[in-house]
Write an enzyme that holds these catalytic residues in place. Structure first.
Site, PDB file in Angstrom:
ATOM      1  N   LEU A 115     -34.201 -20.387 -16.088  1.00  0.00           N
ATOM      2  CA  LEU A 115     -35.426 -20.809 -15.404  1.00  0.00           C
ATOM      3  C   LEU A 115     -35.903 -22.145 -15.941  1.00  0.00           C
ATOM      4  CD1 LEU A 115     -37.257 -17.375 -15.776  1.00  0.00           C
ATOM      5  CD2 LEU A 115     -35.880 -18.150 -13.833  1.00  0.00           C
ATOM      6  N   PHE A 229     -29.679 -34.644 -13.623  1.00  0.00           N
ATOM      7  CA  PHE A 229     -29.795 -34.827 -15.075  1.00  0.00           C
ATOM      8  C   PHE A 229     -29.124 -36.106 -15.569  1.00  0.00           C
ATOM      9  CE2 PHE A 229     -32.094 -31.236 -16.869  1.00  0.00           C
ATOM     10  CZ  PHE A 229     -32.364 -30.594 -15.664  1.00  0.00           C
ATOM     11  N   LEU A 230     -29.212 -37.131 -14.725  1.00  0.00           N
ATOM     12  CA  LEU A 230     -28.720 -38.451 -15.132  1.00  0.00           C
ATOM     13  C   LEU A 230     -29.859 -39.469 -15.092  1.00  0.00           C
ATOM     14  CD1 LEU A 230     -25.222 -38.694 -13.349  1.00  0.00           C
ATOM     15  CD2 LEU A 230     -25.646 -38.516 -15.805  1.00  0.00           C
ATOM     16  N   ALA A 232     -32.412 -41.757 -16.654  1.00  0.00           N
ATOM     17  CA  ALA A 232     -32.644 -42.376 -17.965  1.00  0.00           C
ATOM     18  C   ALA A 232     -34.142 -42.534 -18.201  1.00  0.00           C
ATOM     19  CB  ALA A 232     -31.959 -43.732 -18.000  1.00  0.00           C
ATOM     20  N   GLY A 237     -37.415 -33.308 -23.590  1.00  0.00           N
ATOM     21  CA  GLY A 237     -38.326 -32.607 -24.493  1.00  0.00           C
ATOM     22  C   GLY A 237     -38.372 -31.159 -24.074  1.00  0.00           C
ATOM     23  N   CYS A 240     -36.801 -25.858 -24.777  1.00  0.00           N
ATOM     24  CA  CYS A 240     -35.435 -25.342 -24.642  1.00  0.00           C
ATOM     25  C   CYS A 240     -34.356 -26.307 -25.126  1.00  0.00           C
ATOM     26  CB  CYS A 240     -35.187 -24.958 -23.205  1.00  0.00           C
ATOM     27  SG  CYS A 240     -36.384 -23.744 -22.647  1.00  0.00           S
TER      28      CYS A 240
HETATM   29  C1  UGA Z   1     -34.142 -26.008 -19.227  1.00  0.00           C
HETATM   30  C2  UGA Z   1     -32.964 -25.709 -18.297  1.00  0.00           C
HETATM   31  O1  UGA Z   1     -32.915 -26.688 -17.236  1.00  0.00           O
HETATM   32  C3  UGA Z   1     -33.083 -24.307 -17.689  1.00  0.00           C
HETATM   33  O2  UGA Z   1     -31.931 -24.026 -16.899  1.00  0.00           O
HETATM   34  C4  UGA Z   1     -33.162 -23.298 -18.847  1.00  0.00           C
HETATM   35  O3  UGA Z   1     -33.318 -21.978 -18.377  1.00  0.00           O
HETATM   36  C5  UGA Z   1     -34.365 -23.640 -19.717  1.00  0.00           C
HETATM   37  O4  UGA Z   1     -34.215 -24.989 -20.222  1.00  0.00           O
HETATM   38  C6  UGA Z   1     -34.401 -22.665 -20.854  1.00  0.00           C
HETATM   39  O5  UGA Z   1     -33.582 -22.768 -21.775  1.00  0.00           O
HETATM   40  O6  UGA Z   1     -35.173 -21.696 -20.786  1.00  0.00           O
HETATM   41  P1  UGA Z   1     -36.681 -26.827 -18.872  1.00  0.00           P
HETATM   42  O7  UGA Z   1     -36.732 -26.952 -20.367  1.00  0.00           O
HETATM   43  O8  UGA Z   1     -37.789 -26.124 -18.161  1.00  0.00           O
HETATM   44  O9  UGA Z   1     -35.330 -26.038 -18.442  1.00  0.00           O
HETATM   45  O10 UGA Z   1     -36.648 -28.291 -18.300  1.00  0.00           O
HETATM   46  P2  UGA Z   1     -35.616 -29.259 -17.555  1.00  0.00           P
HETATM   47  O11 UGA Z   1     -36.023 -29.426 -16.156  1.00  0.00           O
HETATM   48  O12 UGA Z   1     -34.233 -28.831 -17.796  1.00  0.00           O
HETATM   49  O13 UGA Z   1     -35.907 -30.625 -18.315  1.00  0.00           O
HETATM   50  C7  UGA Z   1     -35.720 -30.750 -19.734  1.00  0.00           C
HETATM   51  C8  UGA Z   1     -36.088 -32.129 -20.208  1.00  0.00           C
HETATM   52  O14 UGA Z   1     -35.113 -33.081 -19.823  1.00  0.00           O
HETATM   53  C9  UGA Z   1     -37.428 -32.672 -19.693  1.00  0.00           C
HETATM   54  O15 UGA Z   1     -38.111 -33.272 -20.772  1.00  0.00           O
HETATM   55  C10 UGA Z   1     -37.040 -33.715 -18.668  1.00  0.00           C
HETATM   56  O16 UGA Z   1     -38.000 -34.731 -18.535  1.00  0.00           O
HETATM   57  C11 UGA Z   1     -35.741 -34.225 -19.277  1.00  0.00           C
HETATM   58  N1  UGA Z   1     -34.835 -34.833 -18.267  1.00  0.00           N
HETATM   59  C12 UGA Z   1     -34.317 -34.075 -17.274  1.00  0.00           C
HETATM   60  C13 UGA Z   1     -34.472 -36.163 -18.393  1.00  0.00           C
HETATM   61  O17 UGA Z   1     -34.916 -36.882 -19.308  1.00  0.00           O
HETATM   62  N2  UGA Z   1     -33.595 -36.693 -17.485  1.00  0.00           N
HETATM   63  C14 UGA Z   1     -33.076 -35.960 -16.472  1.00  0.00           C
HETATM   64  O18 UGA Z   1     -32.266 -36.506 -15.698  1.00  0.00           O
HETATM   65  C15 UGA Z   1     -33.440 -34.620 -16.362  1.00  0.00           C
END
Ligand code: UGA
Length: 410
Positions: A115, A229-230, A232, A237, A240
């Site tokens: 999630l 997830f690309l 920049a 943060g 997770c």
């Molecule tokens: C993440 C995973 O995406 C979920 O699949 C997983 O279940 C969850 O951790 C968990 O372990 O419970 P989440 O932490 O809610 O989910 O957030 P994400 O949407 O994955 O983003 C994580 C971080 O990466 C954010 O700070 C976001 O700003 C950053 N991000 C994301 C980037 O800097 N660049 C991107 O291209 C994508």
């Protein structure tokens, strides 16, 4: 089925609410009595899109209840979802020790959740896959039954109001417990690695005059890579990714496997804040005494979660360097203000920007994407934007008379 959920934190509440919405009878418990009292009074202790709505409908239908008595909750369920941190292997040992003198025999399964905060309810109802790590076929069969409404799409979708876009068949994967646990770490660490990779590409783009968005867009069109997830910027943060990357590094080291690329992933991510400050110093020269407006505090949009949010480190350093900091965020201000009482928080972004020498974008909330920068520019002391999430176009901002910095773009 009758289900118990232990832990009314983020994962527990979303899981409990969605399972109730899917038709099960759910009893939730937590050691935090205040939290249980709040839930019993109809309150929702966290912000997550659609969660209040489904908790309310499940409550009305009598499918969800809360108790501070863990024993009562556990006795109520045919299956128990433990949604708090528990080392799986120790759990089996503890359960067999405690049930030695009774007829009860517990089976343990691992059911990693994927999630994402902000879209967790949608993710629960429309998963890419459901993974269950089991020791015996009957656990797999029971879990399949629990997830049947999701697998057969026989639920009333609270996100799409009954008209869900056509999706692929959800894979129900039965694995060993160890594999299930590894899948979660491996997936999160890979996504973190992907983000760090994009961030190094951004640094490279700045050096050679390329544009990171053009590069990552073209890369992502290759289905072997994928475009997600690309993005920049300031880096990842949240609770997770930082935690899972660290846990995976630790686990690999413990079993003697060299996973250096994850150490690099972590290092690159930490350095994003340094790279951001290079831009801040380049633009402001001296930070001391300057009024800096921080737009976005949550670690990503649509959540009030600030755990390991890049904005916190940014604010900490700005304050250390003597800046006067104002901030705005649609959801995360109360939590941030509790950490930094000297922060001037404003509901209205324009008020946060008033008299500012610089605006820093730390979270890509939609409200910031649609700000009227002509109006903001007239309120600011200086038309300067340092964008940590690449949400504006350099050309558009310059046309409005702004000095504009972002990551990997000219
Ligand atoms: C993440 C995973 O995406 C979920 O699949 C997983 O279940 C969850 O951790 C968990 O372990 O419970 P989440 O932490 O809610 O989910 O957030 P994400 O949407 O994955 O983003 C994580 C971080 O990466 C954010 O700070 C976001 O700003 C950053 N991000 C994301 C980037 O800097 N660049 C991107 O291209 C994508």
């Amino acid at each position: 089925m009758r289900l118990s959920v232990i832990g009314c934190g983020y994962v527990g509440l979303v899981t409990g609410a969605c399972l109730a919405e899917a038709g099960h009878e759910v009893v939730c418990t937590d050691i935090d009595r205040e939290r249980i009292a709040k839930l019993n009074g109809g309150g929702v202790p966290i912000y997550e899109q659609h969660l209040d709505q489904i908790l309310m409908s499940a409550r009305k239908a009598g499918r969800i209840s809360y108790t501070a008595d863990a024993g009562e909750a556990i006795r109520a369920g045919d299956a128990i979802f433990i949604c708090v941190g528990t080392p799986g292997l120790e759990l089996s040992r503890a359960l067999s020790a405690y049930s030695r003198n009774s007829n009860l025999k517990f089976r343990v399964a691992s059911n990693p959740e994927f999630l994402r905060e902000g879209t967790a309810v949608g993710d629960f109802f429309h998963p890419d896959r459901i993974v269950v790590g089991v020791e015996d076929p009957s656990s797999a069969a029971e879990l399949r039954e629990i997830y049947r409404p999701i697998l057969e799409r026989s639920f009333q979708c609270p996100v799409h109001n009954g008209t869900c876009p056509p999706g692929q068949k959800v894979e129900f994967l039965v694995t060993t417990i160890s594999s299930a646990e590894l899948i979660k770490h491996a997936a999160n660490s890979f996504l973190a690695l992907k983000i760090s990779y994009a961030n190094v590409i951004a640094d490279l783009c700045e050096k050679i005059g390329a544009n990171v968005e053009e590069v990552t867009h073209a890369m992502g069109l290759d289905p072997r890579i994928g475009g997600k997830f690309l993005n920049a910027g300031l880096g990842y943060g949240g609770f997770c990714f930082p935690k899972d990357v660290q846990a995976f590094i630790h686990l690999s080291a413990k079993v003697g496997v060299d996973f250096d690329m994850l150490k690099a992933t972590e290092r690159v991510n930490k350095l994003r804040i340094d790279r951001f400050f290079e831009k801040i110093h380049q633009a402001l020269w001296v930070v001391k005494g300057k009024h800096v407006a921080v737009l976005g505090l949550a670690f990503k949009p649509n959540t009030d979660d600030i755990r390991f949010a890049p904005a916190l480190e940014v604010i900490k350093r700005l304050l250390e360097e003597g800046a006067v900091v104002s901030a705005t965020d649609p959801e995360a201000m109360p939590r941030t203000k509790a950490l930094f009482p000297q922060l001037n928080c404003h509901e209205d972004p324009y008020n946060a920007l008033r008299d500012a020498d610089a605006a820093l974008i730390c979270t890509e909330w939609d409200v910031f994407k649609s700000l009227d920068w002509g109006r903001a520019g007239n309120l600011m002391a200086r038309r300067l934007v340092i964008d940590g999430r690449n949400i504006y176009t350099p050309q558009g901002m310059r046309e409005l008379g702004f000095e504009y910095y972002s990551f990997g773009r000219e």
